[in-house]
Design a protein around this motif. Structure first.
Motif, PDB file in Angstrom:
ATOM      1  N   UNK A 162      35.612  76.394  45.835  1.00 14.70           N
ATOM      2  CA  UNK A 162      34.716  76.959  46.773  1.00 14.70           C
ATOM      3  C   UNK A 162      33.726  77.981  46.186  1.00 14.70           C
ATOM      4  N   UNK A 163      32.724  77.754  46.311  1.00 14.74           N
ATOM      5  CA  UNK A 163      31.601  78.952  45.967  1.00 14.74           C
ATOM      6  C   UNK A 163      30.981  79.365  46.945  1.00 14.74           C
ATOM      7  N   UNK A 164      30.894  80.805  46.932  1.00  9.68           N
ATOM      8  CA  UNK A 164      30.429  81.720  48.212  1.00  9.68           C
ATOM      9  C   UNK A 164      29.186  82.084  47.860  1.00  9.68           C
ATOM     10  N   UNK A 165      27.981  81.901  48.498  1.00 10.09           N
ATOM     11  CA  UNK A 165      26.665  82.329  48.245  1.00 10.09           C
ATOM     12  C   UNK A 165      26.283  83.222  49.409  1.00 10.09           C
ATOM     13  N   UNK A 166      25.562  84.096  49.080  1.00  3.69           N
ATOM     14  CA  UNK A 166      24.847  84.830  50.155  1.00  3.69           C
ATOM     15  C   UNK A 166      23.079  85.080  49.497  1.00  3.69           C
TER      16      UNK A 166
ATOM     17  N   UNK B 154      24.638  87.243  46.204  1.00  2.00           N
ATOM     18  CA  UNK B 154      25.897  86.889  45.367  1.00  2.00           C
ATOM     19  C   UNK B 154      26.382  85.252  45.097  1.00  2.00           C
ATOM     20  N   UNK B 155      26.760  85.004  44.335  1.00  2.00           N
ATOM     21  CA  UNK B 155      27.555  83.740  43.939  1.00  2.00           C
ATOM     22  C   UNK B 155      28.808  83.817  43.359  1.00  2.00           C
ATOM     23  N   UNK B 156      29.790  83.569  43.996  1.00  2.00           N
ATOM     24  CA  UNK B 156      31.277  83.757  43.572  1.00  2.00           C
ATOM     25  C   UNK B 156      32.080  82.773  43.656  1.00  2.00           C
ATOM     26  N   UNK B 157      33.022  82.362  43.128  1.00  2.00           N
ATOM     27  CA  UNK B 157      34.252  81.673  43.196  1.00  2.00           C
ATOM     28  C   UNK B 157      34.965  82.166  44.217  1.00  2.00           C
ATOM     29  N   UNK B 158      35.608  81.671  44.903  1.00  2.00           N
ATOM     30  CA  UNK B 158      36.517  81.985  45.934  1.00  2.00           C
ATOM     31  C   UNK B 158      37.889  82.751  45.173  1.00  2.00           C
ATOM     32  N   UNK B 159      38.541  83.341  46.006  1.00  2.00           N
ATOM     33  CA  UNK B 159      39.876  83.931  45.053  1.00  2.00           C
ATOM     34  C   UNK B 159      40.691  83.060  44.833  1.00  2.00           C
TER      35      UNK B 159
END
Length: 152
Positions: free
Chosen positions: A131-135, A145-150
């Motif tokens: 899961x990639x989280x993008x804002x 932001x663009x981060x991998x999930x924890x």
């Protein structure tokens, strides 16, 4: 007093309407054009891309790799005494239905989907780069932001 309340309501509804008048397809395309995926992520086309408007004038994106098909062979249910028993046909059918529902709730790999409410975005817990989280800031046209999930 009644005119004042009506005026406030009109201004508030105009402001809310202004936020939702952007072209969703153009915004999703822009995000995908400028996005740099985090280290460890798969190529963009491998993800189903799910988007929704945030209350802060940002778009939230949840990009998910397709859920793998579960293997029901050897399925077991953990019991209270920490022993287990084989899954029944009904339990396997329920699990398969839940998996099918989870798949239908997200965009398939290589496609994108808009959700009317941020809370409706599909998500997983942990999962790393599954899961990639993008804002994305709509007014500034930039990725926040663009981060991998924890990972637990």
């Amino acid at each position: 007093m009644g005119k004042l309340i009506a005026s406030i309501m009109l201004v508030a509804s105009s402001a809310a309407a202004g936020q939702s008048t952007f072209d969703r397809d153009s915004v999703m395309a822009e995000i995908e054009r400028v996005l740099v995926l985090p280290k460890g992520a798969k190529p963009l086309a491998a993800y189903g891309r799910n988007y929704a408007l945030s209350a802060q004038g940002t778009v939230i994106g949840t990009f998910l790799l397709p859920l793998p098909a579960p293997a029901y062979e050897g399925c077991e249910v953990l019991l209270a005494d920490l022993s287990s028993r084989p899954c029944t046909k009904a339990e396997i059918a329920d699990a398969a239905a839940g998996h099918a529902h989870a798949l239908s709730a997200q965009a398939p790999a290589g496609s994108r989907r808009w959700f009317d409410h941020r809370e409706a975005l599909p998500q997983i817990f942990d999962g790393g780069c599954s899961q990639i989280n993008v804002e994305y800031d709509i007014a500034k046209h930039r990725i926040l932001r663009a981060t991998c999930n924890g990972v637990a």
